[in-house]
Design an enzyme around this catalytic site. Sequence first.
Site, PDB file in Angstrom:
ATOM      1  N   SER A  87       0.813  -1.218   0.000  1.00 53.76           N
ATOM      2  CA  SER A  87       0.000   0.000   0.000  1.00 53.76           C
ATOM      3  C   SER A  87       0.850   1.274   0.000  1.00 53.76           C
ATOM      4  O   SER A  87       0.495   2.229  -0.703  1.00 53.76           O
ATOM      5  CB  SER A  87      -0.969  -0.008   1.187  1.00 53.76           C
ATOM      6  OG  SER A  87      -1.925  -1.025   0.997  1.00 53.76           O
ATOM      7  N   LYS A 144      -8.870  -5.551  11.372  1.00 54.44           N
ATOM      8  CA  LYS A 144     -10.040  -5.151  10.571  1.00 54.44           C
ATOM      9  C   LYS A 144     -11.379  -5.240  11.315  1.00 54.44           C
ATOM     10  O   LYS A 144     -12.282  -4.450  11.053  1.00 54.44           O
ATOM     11  CB  LYS A 144     -10.124  -5.994   9.290  1.00 54.44           C
ATOM     12  CG  LYS A 144      -9.098  -5.608   8.254  1.00 54.44           C
ATOM     13  CD  LYS A 144      -9.313  -6.390   6.974  1.00 54.44           C
ATOM     14  CE  LYS A 144      -8.292  -5.963   5.937  1.00 54.44           C
ATOM     15  NZ  LYS A 144      -8.572  -6.500   4.605  1.00 54.44           N
ATOM     16  N   ASN A 161     -11.568  -1.756   6.347  1.00 56.58           N
ATOM     17  CA  ASN A 161     -10.187  -1.716   5.843  1.00 56.58           C
ATOM     18  C   ASN A 161      -9.725  -0.288   5.556  1.00 56.58           C
ATOM     19  O   ASN A 161      -8.585  -0.081   5.153  1.00 56.58           O
ATOM     20  CB  ASN A 161     -10.042  -2.578   4.578  1.00 56.58           C
ATOM     21  CG  ASN A 161     -10.553  -1.881   3.343  1.00 56.58           C
ATOM     22  OD1 ASN A 161     -11.623  -1.270   3.368  1.00 56.58           O
ATOM     23  ND2 ASN A 161      -9.805  -1.949   2.261  1.00 56.58           N
ATOM     24  N   ASP A 171     -12.577  -3.395   0.321  1.00 53.62           N
ATOM     25  CA  ASP A 171     -12.117  -4.698  -0.192  1.00 53.62           C
ATOM     26  C   ASP A 171     -13.147  -5.293  -1.146  1.00 53.62           C
ATOM     27  O   ASP A 171     -12.799  -5.835  -2.198  1.00 53.62           O
ATOM     28  CB  ASP A 171     -11.887  -5.678   0.968  1.00 53.62           C
ATOM     29  CG  ASP A 171     -10.607  -5.387   1.736  1.00 53.62           C
ATOM     30  OD1 ASP A 171      -9.665  -4.843   1.136  1.00 53.62           O
ATOM     31  OD2 ASP A 171     -10.555  -5.708   2.936  1.00 53.62           O
ATOM     32  N   GLY A 205     -12.022 -17.533   5.795  1.00 54.93           N
ATOM     33  CA  GLY A 205     -11.337 -16.689   6.773  1.00 54.93           C
ATOM     34  C   GLY A 205     -11.745 -15.233   6.624  1.00 54.93           C
ATOM     35  O   GLY A 205     -12.765 -14.911   5.988  1.00 54.93           O
ATOM     36  N   GLY A 206     -10.938 -14.353   7.180  1.00 53.31           N
ATOM     37  CA  GLY A 206     -11.242 -12.924   7.149  1.00 53.31           C
ATOM     38  C   GLY A 206     -11.435 -12.384   5.744  1.00 53.31           C
ATOM     39  O   GLY A 206     -12.385 -11.646   5.462  1.00 53.31           O
ATOM     40  N   LYS A 208     -16.630 -22.623  10.047  1.00 50.77           N
ATOM     41  CA  LYS A 208     -16.410 -21.238   9.576  1.00 50.77           C
ATOM     42  C   LYS A 208     -17.183 -20.952   8.289  1.00 50.77           C
ATOM     43  O   LYS A 208     -17.685 -19.843   8.079  1.00 50.77           O
ATOM     44  CB  LYS A 208     -14.909 -20.961   9.412  1.00 50.77           C
ATOM     45  CG  LYS A 208     -14.274 -20.565  10.754  1.00 50.77           C
ATOM     46  CD  LYS A 208     -12.786 -20.713  10.758  1.00 50.77           C
ATOM     47  CE  LYS A 208     -12.047 -19.598  10.080  1.00 50.77           C
ATOM     48  NZ  LYS A 208     -10.566 -19.829  10.157  1.00 50.77           N
ATOM     49  N   ILE A 240      -6.604 -14.430  -4.452  1.00 54.31           N
ATOM     50  CA  ILE A 240      -6.310 -13.171  -3.765  1.00 54.31           C
ATOM     51  C   ILE A 240      -4.871 -13.144  -3.252  1.00 54.31           C
ATOM     52  O   ILE A 240      -4.400 -12.121  -2.793  1.00 54.31           O
ATOM     53  CB  ILE A 240      -7.328 -12.836  -2.652  1.00 54.31           C
ATOM     54  CG1 ILE A 240      -7.249 -13.814  -1.507  1.00 54.31           C
ATOM     55  CG2 ILE A 240      -8.746 -12.777  -3.190  1.00 54.31           C
ATOM     56  CD1 ILE A 240      -7.864 -13.222  -0.247  1.00 54.31           C
ATOM     57  N   TYR A 269      -1.003 -12.809  -3.918  1.00 57.17           N
ATOM     58  CA  TYR A 269      -0.222 -12.217  -5.025  1.00 57.17           C
ATOM     59  C   TYR A 269       1.277 -12.480  -4.903  1.00 57.17           C
ATOM     60  O   TYR A 269       2.076 -11.883  -5.628  1.00 57.17           O
ATOM     61  CB  TYR A 269      -0.506 -10.721  -5.166  1.00 57.17           C
ATOM     62  CG  TYR A 269      -0.292  -9.909  -3.902  1.00 57.17           C
ATOM     63  CD1 TYR A 269       0.978  -9.577  -3.479  1.00 57.17           C
ATOM     64  CD2 TYR A 269      -1.380  -9.497  -3.153  1.00 57.17           C
ATOM     65  CE1 TYR A 269       1.167  -8.849  -2.323  1.00 57.17           C
ATOM     66  CE2 TYR A 269      -1.208  -8.761  -2.000  1.00 57.17           C
ATOM     67  CZ  TYR A 269       0.069  -8.442  -1.591  1.00 57.17           C
ATOM     68  OH  TYR A 269       0.234  -7.733  -0.439  1.00 57.17           O
TER      69      TYR A 269
END
Length: 268
Positions: free
Chosen positions: A17, A66, A87, A102, A128-129, A155, A210, A212
């Site tokens: 970022s 988050k 986020n 996101d 997950g998150g 989950k 997702i 990278y």
Amino acid sequence: MYAVYGIIGDPVDHSLSPIMHNAAFKELGIKAVYGAFEVKTRSLEDAITGIRALNIKGVSVTIPHKEEVMKHLDEVKQEAVEIGAVNTIVNEAGKLTGYNTDWIGVVKAFELNGVNLKGKKVVIIGAGGAAKAVVYAVKRAGASEVEVYNRTLEKAKALERAFGVKAKPLNEVNTAAGEVIIQTTSVGLNSSESPVSKEVLKNFKVAMDIVYSPLKTQFLKFAEECGCKIIDGLQMLLYQGVEQFKLWTGENPPIEVMKKVLYETVRG
Ligand code: ATR
């Protein structure tokens, strides 16, 4: 005077970022700097107080803050409440508002790669998150059927209850089929593993990861070998950042500049 922006998380040293947002500020001639702040969970409340005290204009929030950050903000936007994660923080004269960009990153990544999710069956690997924003995004984009496969079935069941998707255990993934498959687990991160076999990817037309690092994960390699259109993990990162930049500055960011610096950095 330079405005200050930044990311809070733990760890943050590998975050892309700062390079993405600093490149955008420079390109537009905006006097601003974006830094990375490692914040331990025990210090989160102090960090939020610090944002107000130091008049930090905008903050990205990453793992593990988050969810926890929400209770420290003055307002949380509806989408972020529904996803259960913030986020992005915007600071307007000390009033801190939480957003989630996101999910917009996911929607834009498909849109701008020419994939319309409306009426499509989407399979998501992981619960997950990161999966929450992905599930929310594909539902908002009009997917007609969404299945979530996860190693820990409970989950996936939580996502089933929250978002009306179908929960499945990961050990049944060999029977998965649909138009689009999205990989949201950490399997494949800095490794050559894939949570699904090549056989499974034959049943899809589009695959998104997702992760990278590496840019072309084993999951995406399998997908490409099966003739799928592939969307790499930098796409979501880029477009969630584009939305952040708009929220913070009110300006249209130089997307190509941000994209170039991200790909150059990851390719090395
Ligand atoms: P994030 O916030 O990045 O999504 P997370 O909440 O820890 O991180 O979720 C990681 C996801 O990767 C989960 O879906 C996790 O599966 P479990 O819920 O069963 O833990 C998945 N995951 C991680 N390692 C995995 C592995 N070796 N095999 C299958 N799934 C794995």
